[in-house]
Enzyme design. Structure first.
Site, PDB file in Angstrom:
ATOM      1  N   CYS A   1      19.287   7.042 -34.006  1.00  0.00           N
ATOM      2  CA  CYS A   1      19.890   5.715 -34.140  1.00  0.00           C
ATOM      3  C   CYS A   1      20.940   5.700 -35.241  1.00  0.00           C
ATOM      4  O   CYS A   1      20.671   6.099 -36.383  1.00  0.00           O
ATOM      5  CB  CYS A   1      18.794   4.692 -34.439  1.00  0.00           C
ATOM      6  SG  CYS A   1      19.416   2.991 -34.581  1.00  0.00           S
TER       7      CYS A   1
ATOM      8  N   CYS B   1      17.672   1.802 -29.391  1.00  0.00           N
ATOM      9  CA  CYS B   1      16.701   2.325 -30.346  1.00  0.00           C
ATOM     10  C   CYS B   1      15.378   1.594 -30.155  1.00  0.00           C
ATOM     11  O   CYS B   1      15.326   0.365 -30.225  1.00  0.00           O
ATOM     12  CB  CYS B   1      17.203   2.141 -31.781  1.00  0.00           C
ATOM     13  SG  CYS B   1      16.018   2.653 -33.037  1.00  0.00           S
TER      14      CYS B   1
ATOM     15  N   ASP C   1       9.613   7.114 -18.274  1.00  0.00           N
ATOM     16  CA  ASP C   1      11.026   7.371 -18.021  1.00  0.00           C
ATOM     17  C   ASP C   1      11.141   8.528 -17.038  1.00  0.00           C
ATOM     18  O   ASP C   1      10.451   9.536 -17.174  1.00  0.00           O
ATOM     19  CB  ASP C   1      11.738   7.733 -19.339  1.00  0.00           C
ATOM     20  CG  ASP C   1      13.202   8.067 -19.124  1.00  0.00           C
ATOM     21  OD1 ASP C   1      13.968   7.156 -18.761  1.00  0.00           O
ATOM     22  OD2 ASP C   1      13.578   9.243 -19.310  1.00  0.00           O
TER      23      ASP C   1
ATOM     24  N   GLU D   1      10.582   2.278 -14.673  1.00  0.00           N
ATOM     25  CA  GLU D   1      11.924   1.791 -14.363  1.00  0.00           C
ATOM     26  C   GLU D   1      12.042   1.522 -12.871  1.00  0.00           C
ATOM     27  O   GLU D   1      11.504   2.269 -12.051  1.00  0.00           O
ATOM     28  CB  GLU D   1      12.976   2.800 -14.799  1.00  0.00           C
ATOM     29  CG  GLU D   1      12.880   4.161 -14.149  1.00  0.00           C
ATOM     30  CD  GLU D   1      13.935   5.119 -14.667  1.00  0.00           C
ATOM     31  OE1 GLU D   1      15.106   4.997 -14.260  1.00  0.00           O
ATOM     32  OE2 GLU D   1      13.580   5.979 -15.493  1.00  0.00           O
TER      33      GLU D   1
ATOM     34  N   ASP E   1      14.044  11.065 -24.094  1.00  0.00           N
ATOM     35  CA  ASP E   1      13.240  10.534 -22.993  1.00  0.00           C
ATOM     36  C   ASP E   1      12.050   9.725 -23.501  1.00  0.00           C
ATOM     37  O   ASP E   1      11.671   8.722 -22.894  1.00  0.00           O
ATOM     38  CB  ASP E   1      12.747  11.671 -22.098  1.00  0.00           C
ATOM     39  CG  ASP E   1      13.876  12.387 -21.383  1.00  0.00           C
ATOM     40  OD1 ASP E   1      14.987  11.827 -21.326  1.00  0.00           O
ATOM     41  OD2 ASP E   1      13.650  13.508 -20.881  1.00  0.00           O
TER      42      ASP E   1
END
Length: 211
Positions: free
Chosen positions: A180, A161, A25, A107, A190
């Protein structure tokens, strides 16, 4: 879900079939965070870059020939600084993936500056950091090491989550905290996002390499 599988022209190196994926991330507080919990902090980097911005501002205000020469030298120094940091981060990530027999899930960087909502001081840092350079370093280092690299859609990875899969914007308590509202799972925000990216990488790889 869409994905991109990274390719790089590196001779005589075959990509090893990954046992799993190491998710990565990207952000500002932490330049890069892996699903294993390794965080490459941006705190020191951001402090250095803030000082450099102030120096540039003062040099630009002088408008003298010597100030312009110093400004060019400062920009070259900043470029070397960013390049060195990105080299070290990418080397660390690829080395860990190779050691554990995993691929890397990252990503997709297209539009990263438009996706991230930040306060003005953070936007300056985001727009001046070389995320695409970091992605490029990860690409060629992974290819050279025979490590699979896949880019995935990062949509909602910060709100989902990684334990139960529930997506809720309320799960993200603040920049660093994730809890969550459905199952109670708690983790650094992160790290949770990186685990979601890893899961998407595994799914994407399985689909693209199905017999």
């Amino acid at each position: 879900m869409w994905l991109l599988i990274a390719t790089c022209d590196v001779p005589d190196v075959d990509v090893t079939e990954p046992d799993a994926f190491l998710g990565v991330d990207l952000g500002i507080a932490n330049i890069a965070t892996t699903g294993d919990g390794k965080r490459h902090s941006g705190k020191h980097l951001n402090a250095v870059r803030h000082r450099n911005r102030e120096l540039r501002r003062r040099l630009q205000a002088k408008q003298t020939k010597s100030a312009k020469r110093l400004l060019k030298a400062r920009r070259r120094k900043e470029s070397r600084f960013a390049r060195d940091v990105n080299h070290r981060i990418s080397k660390s990530i690829v080395t860990e993936a190779q050691r554990t027999g995993r691929g890397i899930a990252l990503e997709d960087l297209q539009g990263i500056r438009d996706r991230v909502r930040l306060r003005k001081p953070q936007r300056v840092t985001l727009h001046s950091w070389s995320f695409h350079q970091l992605g490029g370093f990860l690409g060629y280092k992974a290819a050279r090491a025979g490590v699979a690299l896949i880019y995935v859609d990062p949509a909602f990875t910060s709100q989902q989550c990684s334990s139960c899969g529930q997506v809720d914007r309320k799960n993200r308590l603040d920049q660093a905290s994730f809890s969550c509202t459905s199952c109670g799972f708690a983790e650094h925000a992160d790290v949770n996002a990186a685990r979601n990216i890893a899961a998407r990488g595994e799914t994407g790889w399985a689909v693209s390499h199905a017999a």
